[in-house]
Write a protein that holds these residues in place. Sequence first.
Motif, short mmCIF file in Angstrom:
data_model
loop_
_atom_site.label_atom_id
_atom_site.label_comp_id
_atom_site.label_asym_id
_atom_site.label_seq_id
_atom_site.Cartn_x
_atom_site.Cartn_y
_atom_site.Cartn_z
N MET A 23 -42.90 -107.45 15.98
CA MET A 23 -44.14 -106.69 15.83
C MET A 23 -43.91 -105.30 15.27
SD MET A 23 -46.01 -107.67 19.43
CE MET A 23 -44.69 -106.90 20.37
N SER A 24 -42.78 -104.65 15.61
CA SER A 24 -42.54 -103.29 15.13
C SER A 24 -41.07 -102.95 15.30
CB SER A 24 -43.40 -102.29 15.89
OG SER A 24 -43.02 -102.27 17.26
N PHE A 25 -40.71 -101.78 14.71
CA PHE A 25 -39.35 -101.25 14.84
C PHE A 25 -39.44 -99.83 15.39
CE2 PHE A 25 -39.18 -104.53 11.65
CZ PHE A 25 -37.98 -105.17 11.87
N VAL A 26 -38.68 -99.54 16.43
CA VAL A 26 -38.74 -98.24 17.09
C VAL A 26 -37.33 -97.74 17.37
CG1 VAL A 26 -40.95 -98.81 18.20
CG2 VAL A 26 -38.81 -99.25 19.41
N PRO A 27 -37.15 -96.43 17.56
CA PRO A 27 -35.84 -95.91 17.98
C PRO A 27 -35.44 -96.48 19.34
CG PRO A 27 -37.23 -94.13 17.16
CD PRO A 27 -38.11 -95.34 17.29
N PHE A 43 -40.10 -112.51 10.58
CA PHE A 43 -39.90 -111.16 10.09
C PHE A 43 -40.80 -110.98 8.87
CE2 PHE A 43 -36.65 -108.33 7.70
CZ PHE A 43 -37.34 -107.19 8.05
N GLY A 44 -42.08 -110.63 9.14
CA GLY A 44 -43.07 -110.62 8.06
C GLY A 44 -43.29 -112.05 7.58
N LEU A 45 -43.11 -112.27 6.29
CA LEU A 45 -43.22 -113.62 5.73
C LEU A 45 -41.88 -114.34 5.72
CD1 LEU A 45 -45.62 -112.91 2.72
CD2 LEU A 45 -46.18 -113.81 5.00
N VAL A 46 -40.85 -113.68 6.24
CA VAL A 46 -39.52 -114.29 6.29
C VAL A 46 -39.36 -115.01 7.62
CG1 VAL A 46 -37.04 -113.85 6.22
CG2 VAL A 46 -38.58 -112.47 4.81
N ALA A 64 -35.87 -103.83 17.10
CA ALA A 64 -37.11 -104.55 16.83
C ALA A 64 -37.76 -104.96 18.14
CB ALA A 64 -36.84 -105.78 15.97
N ILE A 65 -39.05 -104.77 18.24
CA ILE A 65 -39.82 -105.22 19.41
C ILE A 65 -40.53 -106.51 19.02
CG2 ILE A 65 -41.61 -104.63 21.07
CD1 ILE A 65 -39.09 -102.92 21.25
N ALA A 66 -40.36 -107.53 19.86
CA ALA A 66 -40.88 -108.86 19.51
C ALA A 66 -41.49 -109.53 20.73
CB ALA A 66 -39.77 -109.73 18.93
N LYS A 67 -42.29 -110.55 20.46
CA LYS A 67 -42.83 -111.44 21.50
C LYS A 67 -42.25 -112.82 21.31
CE LYS A 67 -47.44 -109.47 22.46
NZ LYS A 67 -48.89 -109.78 22.41
N TYR A 68 -42.02 -113.51 22.43
CA TYR A 68 -41.54 -114.89 22.38
C TYR A 68 -41.96 -115.60 23.66
CZ TYR A 68 -37.76 -113.39 25.50
OH TYR A 68 -37.04 -112.89 26.57
N ALA A 69 -41.95 -116.90 23.63
CA ALA A 69 -42.32 -117.71 24.80
C ALA A 69 -41.09 -118.47 25.28
CB ALA A 69 -43.45 -118.66 24.46
N LEU A 70 -40.83 -118.40 26.59
CA LEU A 70 -39.67 -119.08 27.16
C LEU A 70 -39.96 -119.40 28.62
CD1 LEU A 70 -36.68 -119.95 26.73
CD2 LEU A 70 -36.02 -117.69 27.57
N ARG A 71 -39.63 -120.63 28.99
CA ARG A 71 -39.80 -121.11 30.37
C ARG A 71 -41.22 -120.91 30.88
NH1 ARG A 71 -34.59 -118.39 30.91
NH2 ARG A 71 -32.95 -119.97 30.85
#
Length: 381
Positions: A93-97, A11-14, A137-144
């Motif tokens: 990456m971003s925050f959207v409604p 979350f940014g630098l967090v 929040a819209i995010a990317k992650y890697a799984l399987r």
Amino acid sequence: MRSIWNGAISFGLVSIPIKLVNATESHSISFRQIHVSDGGRVRYRKVCELDGEEVPSAEIGKGYEEADGSIVPITDEDLAQLPLATAKTIEIMSFVPAEEIDPLQMDAAYYLAANGATAAKPYTLLREALKRSRKVAIAKYALRGRERLGMLRVVDDVIAMHGLLWPDEIRAPEGVAPDVSVSVRDAELDLADALMATLGEVEMASLHDDYRDAVEAMIVAKSEGAFEPTEAVLEPAGGQVIDLMAALEKSVRAAKASRGEGGGGAGSGEGGAGAGAEVTPIRRKSGAGAGTRAAAPKAVGGKKSTAASARKTAAAATKKKTTTGRSASAKSTSGTAKSTAKSTAKSTAKSTAKTAATAKKAGAGAGAAKKAATPRKRTSA
């Protein structure tokens, strides 16, 4: 609950250490394949195509098949060394409604649990920020073995993540909508609204899988040797809707009856068709003719209403008959007058012409007599 993935939310630098836990589970009843003749279990055995021997799970790995059929071995270490920031991180990456997310993109759901005491503070910070912003929040992650898209939102006091399909994985609904032009009248929409209001809302927690219960009861009965198959009573499937308005009105009545709102039909004035809704009977064209309309039945007295209706109908018929007779008489008189005038004009013209001819003839005779009576002058030599 057992975690299926360990990593962190960026979350940014967090950085927030988290554990990924499945948020859903399947309660479907699973069956085994058996040999029908003796009931023996039928199993799938994983056999190597080169030596024909069965391979245990511990010796099974991954491989990518090339176009020519050759296999390129891929190990977990190879995947772990990929230069992806999302290999062990859920990168926001971003925050959207929330309404900007198409439900068609929704995939599997997970709970994100804080991993350790040090993660509690940043985890709570992100959760409260999502609550106050009313965004996701819209995010990317890697799984399987693949990179995925995710949406983080708050559920009670927990951050949940929904896997999302990539936009190019959503098919366009081409050829799905009706291929004919259909117009819907306001009256039909009003009845549909009344039906929706009558059905009302439902507590999602009250919904239950009746089919699963029936299967479980059948399994118990068969295991105890007391199973007696009964033929299910199925309602006939609906065919083509001939009268949509009648079907809607009938549906409203059935929905009201199922809710215990007592025999109020779609056209009755007792109570609404739901929460504040009221169904008004609609006049529809009858099959007897384009100009004939079937009026909705009126809730009035029997004999008095019938007699008044009969008198009104008789008066209308008499008036129509009189009007028709007058029209025919006027038409006949007009025709007679026209014929008489034509005949008189013709006769008068003929008589006038005859008189003129006679006068002309008489004039000619008088001229000849005068000429004969006048003496000729002699001409001298």
